[in-house]
Enzyme design. Structure first.
Site, PDB file in Angstrom:
ATOM      1  N   SER A   1       6.679  -0.130   9.797  1.00  0.00           N
ATOM      2  CA  SER A   1       5.090  -0.348   8.933  1.00  0.00           C
ATOM      3  C   SER A   1       4.626   1.092   8.517  1.00  0.00           C
ATOM      4  O   SER A   1       5.095   1.691   9.310  1.00  0.00           O
ATOM      5  CB  SER A   1       4.022  -0.830  10.535  1.00  0.00           C
TER       6      SER A   1
ATOM      7  N   MET B   1       0.950  -0.903   0.011  1.00  0.00           N
ATOM      8  CA  MET B   1       0.205   0.222  -0.176  1.00  0.00           C
ATOM      9  C   MET B   1       0.859   1.222  -0.156  1.00  0.00           C
ATOM     10  O   MET B   1       0.508   2.172   0.188  1.00  0.00           O
ATOM     11  CB  MET B   1      -0.974   0.333   0.956  1.00  0.00           C
ATOM     12  N   GLY B   2       2.406   1.115  -0.069  1.00  0.00           N
ATOM     13  CA  GLY B   2       2.613   2.867  -0.554  1.00  0.00           C
ATOM     14  C   GLY B   2       3.386   2.872   0.870  1.00  0.00           C
ATOM     15  O   GLY B   2       3.563   1.975   1.493  1.00  0.00           O
TER      16      GLY B   2
ATOM     17  N   HIS C   1       9.278   1.086   3.362  1.00  0.00           N
ATOM     18  CA  HIS C   1       9.951   1.177   4.586  1.00  0.00           C
ATOM     19  C   HIS C   1      10.569   0.340   4.196  1.00  0.00           C
ATOM     20  O   HIS C   1      10.777  -0.644   3.480  1.00  0.00           O
ATOM     21  CB  HIS C   1       9.579   0.870   6.082  1.00  0.00           C
TER      22      HIS C   1
ATOM     23  N   GLY D   1      10.845  -2.753   6.042  1.00  0.00           N
ATOM     24  CA  GLY D   1       9.857  -4.277   5.578  1.00  0.00           C
ATOM     25  C   GLY D   1       9.951  -4.566   4.170  1.00  0.00           C
ATOM     26  O   GLY D   1       9.834  -5.663   4.259  1.00  0.00           O
ATOM     27  N   HIS D   2       9.238  -3.287   2.903  1.00  0.00           N
ATOM     28  CA  HIS D   2       8.557  -4.014   2.246  1.00  0.00           C
ATOM     29  C   HIS D   2       9.885  -4.173   1.047  1.00  0.00           C
ATOM     30  O   HIS D   2      10.092  -4.374   0.330  1.00  0.00           O
ATOM     31  CB  HIS D   2       7.879  -2.250   1.205  1.00  0.00           C
TER      32      HIS D   2
ATOM     33  N   GLN E   1     -10.999  -2.637   1.842  1.00  0.00           N
ATOM     34  CA  GLN E   1     -10.423  -3.423   3.199  1.00  0.00           C
ATOM     35  C   GLN E   1     -10.106  -2.347   4.689  1.00  0.00           C
ATOM     36  O   GLN E   1     -10.026  -2.882   5.796  1.00  0.00           O
ATOM     37  CB  GLN E   1      -8.508  -3.742   3.302  1.00  0.00           C
TER      38      GLN E   1
HETATM   39  P1  AMP Z   1       1.754  -3.458   3.535  1.00  0.00           P
HETATM   40  O1  AMP Z   1       2.076  -2.089   2.274  1.00  0.00           O
HETATM   41  O2  AMP Z   1       1.431  -2.793   4.902  1.00  0.00           O
HETATM   42  O3  AMP Z   1       0.542  -3.288   2.900  1.00  0.00           O
HETATM   43  O4  AMP Z   1       2.345  -4.199   3.858  1.00  0.00           O
HETATM   44  C1  AMP Z   1       2.600  -4.974   2.174  1.00  0.00           C
HETATM   45  C2  AMP Z   1       3.527  -6.161   2.443  1.00  0.00           C
HETATM   46  O5  AMP Z   1       4.923  -5.897   2.757  1.00  0.00           O
HETATM   47  C3  AMP Z   1       2.466  -7.007   2.912  1.00  0.00           C
HETATM   48  O6  AMP Z   1       2.768  -8.132   2.780  1.00  0.00           O
HETATM   49  C4  AMP Z   1       3.362  -6.882   4.770  1.00  0.00           C
HETATM   50  O7  AMP Z   1       3.234  -7.938   5.445  1.00  0.00           O
HETATM   51  C5  AMP Z   1       4.723  -6.639   4.687  1.00  0.00           C
HETATM   52  N1  AMP Z   1       4.983  -5.710   5.350  1.00  0.00           N
HETATM   53  C6  AMP Z   1       4.695  -5.097   6.062  1.00  0.00           C
HETATM   54  N2  AMP Z   1       6.289  -3.941   7.293  1.00  0.00           N
HETATM   55  C7  AMP Z   1       6.126  -5.377   7.236  1.00  0.00           C
HETATM   56  C8  AMP Z   1       7.786  -5.477   8.324  1.00  0.00           C
HETATM   57  N3  AMP Z   1       7.916  -4.865   9.180  1.00  0.00           N
HETATM   58  N4  AMP Z   1       8.446  -6.614   8.308  1.00  0.00           N
HETATM   59  C9  AMP Z   1       8.261  -7.946   7.214  1.00  0.00           C
HETATM   60  N5  AMP Z   1       7.572  -7.201   6.034  1.00  0.00           N
HETATM   61  C10 AMP Z   1       6.684  -6.608   6.272  1.00  0.00           C
END
Ligand code: AMP
Length: 282
Positions: A186, A31-32, A35, A37-38, A62
């Site tokens: 996050s 969802m952009g 960071h 994690g992404h 969602q």
């Molecule tokens: P989101 O943009 O929050 O929908 O996340 C996109 C993808 O990145 C999803 O598969 C999340 O589980 C993953 N993601 C988000 N935060 C982290 C993190 N801290 N470590 C690893 N993967 C992450």
């Protein structure tokens, strides 16, 4: 790298060409507000696939009424720069108008797994997630799609979706990336005020406390949950949505931890909803 200007049709055309390459296509749905994690998902995709597609779409269906759809962080320019630097082949910028045009009728519901935990607090959330993931997987048809363990329930939902609908994509799970104080990265962390930020690792600490208690012999899931809840309720400004110790596959709550389990929780801190989880085992 290109950002898709041509929408779904253009994305489909590129992916069709790339799928024929030896190691094929890896998709990282996001969802952009990207960071580290992404970017760990992007790196895993880069390592395993010839072509990497990152989708950026803040999926309106969602989010429930009163949730943070409007204030969800959006940092498109910086996201595109990060993708470029990471060797992403294309960023698919889906739009709500094209994903859900007037007359849109089809939704995907993954049953059972979605009723508890976050599903109980966010009605319709996983219906929105399963629907958008199914659509993205159909548009890109990647050999592999990458998801973070950070969103543990979502990961299990996606695994079931892909298996149950016989999709020809491998789901690759990537470990949670954390700040040095333990807070899981996050996009929503950007919404935390400077006053709230130092308290945010309390959720991770509560999960670690459950892990440590289990290691020292406490096998009652109820006792572990109570301990987590109490430690969170001691932190000012924290509201606990839930804490749970569940079977790592079915997500059913356990009475006793006998092998592999997952401790999870969701809290609200200064108006920001944070989730986290930790694998725990005897
Ligand atoms: P989101 O943009 O929050 O929908 O996340 C996109 C993808 O990145 C999803 O598969 C999340 O589980 C993953 N993601 C988000 N935060 C982290 C993190 N801290 N470590 C690893 N993967 C992450």
């Amino acid at each position: 790298m290109t950002a898709t200007a041509g929408g779904i049709a253009e994305m489909r055309r590129l992916a069709r060409e790339w799928r024929a390459e030896a190691r094929g296509v890896g998709l990282v749905p996001t969802m952009g507000a990207l960071h580290d994690g992404h970017m760990s998902l992007v790196q895993a995709a880069r390592d395993q696939s010839d072509r990497v597609v990152v989708s950026i779409f803040v999926n309106p269906i969602q989010f429930g009424p009163g949730e943070d759809y409007d204030r969800y962080p959006r940092t498109l320019e910086a996201d595109l720069e990060r993708c470029q630097a990471a060797g992403v082949d294309v960023v698919f910028l889906a739009t709500a108008a094209e994903m859900y045009p007037p007359g849109y009728h089809t939704h995907v519901v993954v049953e059972d797994l979605t009723t508890g935990l976050c599903g109980a607090f966010r009605p319709g959330h996983f219906r929105g997630v399963a629907t958008v993931v199914a659509k993205l997987l159909h548009i890109v048809a990647p050999q592999r799609a990458y998801f973070g363990e950070k969103d543990y329930q979502q990961l299990q939902v996606v695994r079931h979706l892909v298996a149950d609908l016989n999709m020809d994509t491998e789901v690759v799970a990537c470990p949670t990336v954390r700040e040095s104080d333990g807070l899981a990265l996050s996009s929503r962390n950007a919404l935390l005020t400077p006053e709230a930020r130092p308290r945010a690792p309390c959720l991770y600490r509560a999960l670690c406390r459950a892990r440590d208690l289990l290691r020292s012999g406490e096998r009652s899931a109820t006792a572990l949950q109570s301990e987590m809840r109490e430690s969170l309720e001691r932190v000012s400004g924290v509201g606990v949505d839930y804490v749970a110790v569940v079977d790592s596959r079915t997500l059913e709550r356990l009475d006793l931890v006998e092998g592999e389990a997952v401790a999870l929780g969701a809290i609200r801190l200064a108006g920001v909803r944070l989730i986290d989880n930790l694998r725990i085992s005897v």
